[in-house]
Motif scaffolding. Sequence first.
Motif, PDB file in Angstrom:
ATOM      1  N   GLN A   3       0.854  -1.182   0.000  1.00 22.07           N
ATOM      2  CA  GLN A   3       0.000   0.000   0.000  1.00 22.07           C
ATOM      3  C   GLN A   3       0.892   1.234   0.000  1.00 22.07           C
ATOM      4  O   GLN A   3       1.819   1.345   0.805  1.00 22.07           O
ATOM      5  N   ARG A   4       0.630   2.178  -0.901  1.00 15.48           N
ATOM      6  CA  ARG A   4       1.511   3.325  -1.106  1.00 15.48           C
ATOM      7  C   ARG A   4       1.358   4.417  -0.062  1.00 15.48           C
ATOM      8  O   ARG A   4       2.313   5.145   0.208  1.00 15.48           O
ATOM      9  N   ILE A   5       0.184   4.592   0.486  1.00 15.28           N
ATOM     10  CA  ILE A   5      -0.053   5.569   1.550  1.00 15.28           C
ATOM     11  C   ILE A   5      -0.735   4.811   2.684  1.00 15.28           C
ATOM     12  O   ILE A   5      -1.793   4.202   2.478  1.00 15.28           O
ATOM     13  N   ALA A   6      -0.157   4.851   3.844  1.00 13.95           N
ATOM     14  CA  ALA A   6      -0.675   4.087   4.976  1.00 13.95           C
ATOM     15  C   ALA A   6      -2.049   4.595   5.405  1.00 13.95           C
ATOM     16  O   ALA A   6      -2.338   5.798   5.322  1.00 13.95           O
ATOM     17  N   SER A   7      -2.850   3.686   5.874  1.00 16.77           N
ATOM     18  CA  SER A   7      -4.148   4.046   6.434  1.00 16.77           C
ATOM     19  C   SER A   7      -3.961   4.794   7.746  1.00 16.77           C
ATOM     20  O   SER A   7      -2.960   4.599   8.441  1.00 16.77           O
ATOM     21  N   ALA A   8      -4.913   5.630   8.076  1.00 20.54           N
ATOM     22  CA  ALA A   8      -4.935   6.271   9.390  1.00 20.54           C
ATOM     23  C   ALA A   8      -5.317   5.215  10.427  1.00 20.54           C
ATOM     24  O   ALA A   8      -5.998   4.236  10.113  1.00 20.54           O
ATOM     25  N   SER A   9      -4.887   5.410  11.630  1.00 20.22           N
ATOM     26  CA  SER A   9      -5.212   4.484  12.722  1.00 20.22           C
ATOM     27  C   SER A   9      -6.200   5.133  13.672  1.00 20.22           C
ATOM     28  O   SER A   9      -6.129   6.337  13.920  1.00 20.22           O
ATOM     29  N   PRO A  10      -7.122   4.346  14.223  1.00 16.91           N
ATOM     30  CA  PRO A  10      -8.041   4.886  15.223  1.00 16.91           C
ATOM     31  C   PRO A  10      -7.265   5.377  16.439  1.00 16.91           C
ATOM     32  O   PRO A  10      -6.153   4.911  16.654  1.00 16.91           O
ATOM     33  N   PRO A  11      -7.784   6.260  17.197  1.00 16.24           N
ATOM     34  CA  PRO A  11      -9.126   6.820  17.045  1.00 16.24           C
ATOM     35  C   PRO A  11      -9.155   7.884  15.941  1.00 16.24           C
ATOM     36  O   PRO A  11      -8.216   8.660  15.788  1.00 16.24           O
ATOM     37  N   PHE A  12     -10.256   7.887  15.177  1.00 17.00           N
ATOM     38  CA  PHE A  12     -10.458   8.856  14.111  1.00 17.00           C
ATOM     39  C   PHE A  12     -11.123  10.099  14.675  1.00 17.00           C
ATOM     40  O   PHE A  12     -11.725  10.058  15.756  1.00 17.00           O
ATOM     41  N   GLU A  13     -11.035  11.185  13.934  1.00 10.72           N
ATOM     42  CA  GLU A  13     -11.763  12.390  14.323  1.00 10.72           C
ATOM     43  C   GLU A  13     -13.240  12.021  14.466  1.00 10.72           C
ATOM     44  O   GLU A  13     -13.731  11.142  13.741  1.00 10.72           O
ATOM     45  N   PRO A  14     -13.967  12.670  15.390  1.00  6.13           N
ATOM     46  CA  PRO A  14     -15.365  12.279  15.656  1.00  6.13           C
ATOM     47  C   PRO A  14     -16.254  12.231  14.417  1.00  6.13           C
ATOM     48  O   PRO A  14     -17.036  11.289  14.258  1.00  6.13           O
ATOM     49  N   ASP A  15     -16.143  13.218  13.532  1.00  2.08           N
ATOM     50  CA  ASP A  15     -16.980  13.219  12.329  1.00  2.08           C
ATOM     51  C   ASP A  15     -16.646  12.043  11.416  1.00  2.08           C
ATOM     52  O   ASP A  15     -17.532  11.423  10.829  1.00  2.08           O
ATOM     53  N   THR A  35      -7.778   5.001   4.711  1.00  3.03           N
ATOM     54  CA  THR A  35      -6.733   5.759   4.016  1.00  3.03           C
ATOM     55  C   THR A  35      -7.195   7.187   3.790  1.00  3.03           C
ATOM     56  O   THR A  35      -6.447   8.142   4.041  1.00  3.03           O
ATOM     57  N   LEU A  36      -8.419   7.352   3.348  1.00  3.42           N
ATOM     58  CA  LEU A  36      -8.954   8.703   3.159  1.00  3.42           C
ATOM     59  C   LEU A  36      -9.105   9.436   4.490  1.00  3.42           C
ATOM     60  O   LEU A  36      -9.070  10.674   4.528  1.00  3.42           O
ATOM     61  N   ALA A  37      -9.247   8.698   5.591  1.00  3.72           N
ATOM     62  CA  ALA A  37      -9.403   9.309   6.920  1.00  3.72           C
ATOM     63  C   ALA A  37      -8.154  10.070   7.363  1.00  3.72           C
ATOM     64  O   ALA A  37      -8.192  10.791   8.360  1.00  3.72           O
TER      65      ALA A  37
END
Length: 180
Positions: A3-15, A35-37
């Motif tokens: 995967q070229r751009i790593a996914s974000a890890s929780p906790p995510f922003e509330p929205d 990833t978009l997060a």
Amino acid sequence: MTQRIASASPPFEPDIAASIDRIMRGQPPLRLFTTLARDARLFTKFFAAGLLDKGHLDIRQREIVIDRTTALCRSEYEWGVHVAVFSRAAGLNDAQILSLARGSAQDDCWTDEERLLMRMCDALHERCDIDDDLWDALRAHFSDEALLELLMLAGFYRTVSYLTNALRLPLEEHAARFPE
């Protein structure tokens, strides 16, 4: 592939967390979503463009366009997610799923209206346009608003295919695979 751009890890922003929870209904989030997060603005823009709500198309029409577009773009990631999650609700059988991935509008498994949807996807993929004869045939079956939705749907899932392919997103475990 990595995967070229790593996914974000929780906790995510509330929205973002609320959006993911609403879409995933208790299931783990898709890699595309995490990833978009990474960027709240891009995440919000992406989900604002989604067309999975009740619109001018029924679920079968919508899934034919999504599955055909993502198959033509060779996005096994997105094609597989949609086939796994929506094909049964859309009433797509094995012959139709195979046709969406590897067949043509001429396959015996389609109605005349469904052939038009397949031809539309093929034309948009090949020429980014629809000739007048096909347009007139589509207009006989779909309202102007439905035609706008069809064009937006095919374009959106071409964009999704760009994302999933270029980011080299690993296939989701539960997703279908392209037929051999």
